[in-house]
Enzyme design. Structure first.
Site, mmCIF file in Angstrom:
data_model
loop_
_atom_site.group_PDB
_atom_site.id
_atom_site.type_symbol
_atom_site.label_atom_id
_atom_site.label_comp_id
_atom_site.label_asym_id
_atom_site.label_seq_id
_atom_site.Cartn_x
_atom_site.Cartn_y
_atom_site.Cartn_z
ATOM 1 N N HIS H 22 12.704 -5.544 -15.129
ATOM 2 C CA HIS H 22 12.169 -6.890 -14.960
ATOM 3 C C HIS H 22 12.112 -7.257 -13.474
ATOM 4 O O HIS H 22 13.136 -7.292 -12.802
ATOM 5 C CB HIS H 22 13.054 -7.883 -15.728
ATOM 6 N N ASP H 30 -5.154 2.228 -2.393
ATOM 7 C CA ASP H 30 -6.426 2.933 -2.200
ATOM 8 C C ASP H 30 -6.246 4.123 -1.262
ATOM 9 O O ASP H 30 -5.159 4.381 -0.753
ATOM 10 C CB ASP H 30 -7.504 1.967 -1.684
ATOM 11 N N ARG H 109 -2.507 -9.449 4.439
ATOM 12 C CA ARG H 109 -2.278 -8.006 4.620
ATOM 13 C C ARG H 109 -0.819 -7.706 4.978
ATOM 14 O O ARG H 109 -0.204 -6.819 4.389
ATOM 15 C CB ARG H 109 -3.213 -7.482 5.726
ATOM 16 N N TYR H 131 -10.254 -3.212 -0.067
ATOM 17 C CA TYR H 131 -9.331 -4.210 -0.634
ATOM 18 C C TYR H 131 -9.091 -3.959 -2.120
ATOM 19 O O TYR H 131 -9.078 -4.865 -2.932
ATOM 20 C CB TYR H 131 -9.843 -5.631 -0.379
ATOM 21 N N ASN H 133 -6.375 -2.425 -3.199
ATOM 22 C CA ASN H 133 -4.940 -2.296 -3.451
ATOM 23 C C ASN H 133 -4.449 -3.377 -4.398
ATOM 24 O O ASN H 133 -4.910 -4.514 -4.341
ATOM 25 C CB ASN H 133 -4.168 -2.411 -2.133
#
Lengths: 141, 141, 141, 141, 141, 141, 141, 141, 141, 141
Positions: H22, H30, H109, H131, H133
């Site tokens: 949890h 990427d 980022r 982008y 990720n």
């Protein structure tokens, strides 16, 4: 054994000296020095004195010319002899092998310890003389 | 450093001697010996001769009384000196430290190598004398 | 086994004592001590009391003469017996083996713990007496 | 420490005894036994005798009832005492803790060694009695 | 298997419980607990509930009498059931096995997490009940 | 960098050459050689030819005078050029650095492979010349 | 060897370049650089200059277009030559291989060191030119 | 291969997903992401896109319902496309597999990087979309 | 925990089942089995019976259809019950989960042991029934 | 990502291909192959087919021209399809990328296994086609 390598220099010590670069330091520690608690990279020098290592190391090892003091000694604490005899031996060895005048710094025990913990390696000798510990700072070729 | 332990005996060497038991063997190898290719348990003895180690080791190390030859030397190959001078030094040291008459076996180079590969540890010295390699077999207390 | 080394001293313990230098500390911990959570260098002393180790260790181990208290005990927390009987045993052993008068410091449990985490090694004994933990600081030879 | 676990049993020894299964063997080795060269799984029992371990182990460890001899001793070599006194001690301990009559085999030194090298673990004690080495074969519950 | 050791206690768990000392803590974590990201010492308890481990552990494990709360639970976050049923089960088990009245602390989720990261070990169970995580603090014998 | 050590000799290569003893062999392998599948001790020599290493190594490395052929080459398989040009380069380098006339053996590819697998180390170069692989056998000093 | 991979690129170097991502940095260090004390991921480039690596690396390695300076040099300390000749060589190589105009930053020695310690890897070359150290920051494809 | 496990899920990835608890997070990175410098637990996903992993993972992986945003994306830096097309693909996959409405957070980022360094594991894909990720936070079952 | 994975299957067990390929074998060992001396890849199944694992494993694990007997049991040695009751339980579980009729081989104890030592992994359960050990051979999907 | 390296080639795979030398073999294994029990050097190729790897590998990897068959397939066992469709795909890929006519050997399952165990590495793909396993033998450049 290899041609031109003094017997006292073990394969590990030679590797360590070659891996070191500009500004890295190596400690030549006496027999009572807490070497193993200061570093994970210990060179076994049992049965030898510090001067024997110093002589052999300086054949290969350039001292740092970018700092004022490329060699360091530990200042005696109060009550101990102020000018240990062995220091003269060190100065003679260094003078003979160095092509420039080398200045030696004396630093406090705790400062020496801090520096030793950050050093690249420590040679654990069996040197019995007091205050015989030595730090060498590597220069460039 | 500890009280009563000779400086030439490093922490690793003492540990190895204590771990060894009845019948285990240790090799005291000269400077040209292929120690690292024979064993993974190498004691760095660079800069020392074999006799210095022999003297220090026999203060602690019981030789095996259950075999005829608890000490072994390597037989010179043809063309080399048959009775290396250093053997006499070894015999003197052994006689002084042993409380029973010790017999020494001379074995062929390849037999010595086989034995060395099965030994518990090898001390890699810088001994320059020829045929100075030595095997000690541990006894009981 | 080696001549002159007491049986209670294992190869690991001897190696640790030899590796230690001036100012390094070793903890002799009782059976309830959190040894494994304080250190990665644990000597198995199960089945033994602290006094047995103390006696054997002090045959070899020089105490530090550069500090006021080279030996440390843990102060009982409120509610526990203030002068544990075993402390007298320790003092007797230390007096017998030391060639100078040794002073012993009593420090708080949490201070003892901090020190123990920075120690070079811990011997995990099965000592059942309360407040039987002990720290020894190594001196020079 | 845990409730009901004798102090002489270290965490490592308990783990080893629990990991062992039907037919696996454990060696209780005397102080001169070449334990470290026979096995990579060594239990530090320095300072103790074999009988102390035997007593503690048999509280937990079932002996093998599928073989004739779940316990093995090493036969004295010629010239040594044929019926070592300590064997009687062992038999008494085994009789007290076992709920079936246990037969003990005496095997030759070299056979004992081969078996020891294949054993699951070796306890390196400081037992001084001769021929005090013992192998126990684990049974089922 | 060994006599007197419950099957649910694996060799690793027994070793961990024996290595722990006074004040060390162990976490009994439910199936959703982030055990592997909190600790490098994880006991595989998959397929079991927390109560099964609690029962087996307390046969051996002394709770700490030097602190007010030797047992800790995680406080439900807002919106979740305030008095999880399983807590009653835990209290019953603890009452049955403890020879002194044990008080249980409820701490916030993030405090529980901090404590868990400093614990000696975590048992990763498959417990499905909510807020079933438990911390035990070890005492002395 | 150290005084007197040629740049092409890395710390690892120097250590390996120093560890080697009488009779140990080192392979100078070309860019297509299966170095990593023959040995776990690989010296990264990528971007260099074999001759550059040979020149630097022989400054330090004594060849074995106890055997007829302390240097070995791999015999071309049928269809390939019988006298690779690079062999002449090797002979010139060896002649210049050796103080005794060195004889070179040519061995079959599979024999070379067997020997390579038993060698102390392999230098993985990027040599593009065919049959440029070389084995050097270490002598004594 | 593989088709299209320059010999100077070792398997380790290729792996490191592939593992690096956007913003990761690699250091091309000269022969006197303290590479081994700055990083645990060292690529052996002994015997080569920095320019040889730079040329080979930029065939594969995209420079970062999200920062102003994807390439960094070390500013000469006072007293040393301000515009090392080798910098021009670097600029030429970079111009030839890059499809966008690359700006180069000069940073102080200690800042360079900090950055080097955080870099993904360091290539330890034998470059003899002064201030020849170089950092490359990886971009995206 | 096992029944019911999609081929893209390697043994390591399945183990990692099962070990997570949890609140633990996993990064789907990427092809340009600095995965290896952010984590020691890297799942090799070379040759695959992020969406393929997302689809397979969400068959097994419960998202966290205790936080507002159990899924995180990296905000484009100025100058890059503000609403990357691939985000829509992600939302569709998540909507299809989730039994509750999932909200997605866009973070800066550098914040994404900090989070990624603390994540339980990173899957290094070859995703080429910008982008792309993604961070997933694990919930309870 | 993951959706659709039974709690008894730990991350390690799932990884092992996924790594196994056509013809690889896994042992489900009872509580007395010498699991740790047969394999280095042990799955902790303490506290569980074999049948619980069998049921969970066969949800994922295809049995080998290229051999006559993809399941193996250990033949009782003389004197023990010939048709252990638990075998019927195993057959029922296998019948329910398999889509082809599975034949079971009974092999001698020593043959079972040899096979177990070559198996990919062993699950160490706490099964108390006699002759409850089981080997499963993996098939293809 | 690097310029010119196909995404399916991971850092590990590239390193392995570069480390391999003349005569070393790599296995491209299907989803049911016992890869992990044949080798310690496994490349994770989960989710991909064999043909995708074959295409990417042959861009870099020279096949051995010193043997008749630098490529090997596994012969179907009796009862399975004799000419698996995927073999044609492989031949087409090889023909396109090779500059010499490549002959392919079909070897028995057990011979294939022996060879696979001696191979330098195995790529574990998720290929579902039968008899899709492939061995490539590396040549010289």
């Amino acid at each position: 054994m290899l041609k031109g390598i003094p017997p006292i220099i073990s394969p590990e010590l030679m590797k360590v000296m070659m891996e070191m670069g500009h500004g890295d330091e190596i400690v030549l520690a006496d027999g009572n020095y807490p070497a193993a608690s200061h570093s994970n990279r210990i060179i076994n020098g049992h049965g030898h004195g510090v001067a024997d290592f110093l002589r052999a190391i300086l054949e290969f090892f350039p001292l740092d010319t970018y700092v004022t003091f490329p060699v360091m000694l530990m200042n005696p604490v109060q009550g101990d002899e102020k000018n240990p005899v062995i220091w003269q031996t060190y100065e003679d060895i260094i003078k003979k092998t160095s092509d420039f005048p080398v200045q030696i710094e004396k630093i406090e025990r705790m400062d020496f310890y801090e520096r030793s913990k950050a050093a690249y390696a420590i040679i654990a000798t069996s040197e019995r003389a007091q205050y015989a510990n030595l730090i060498l700072k590597k220069g460039v070729l």
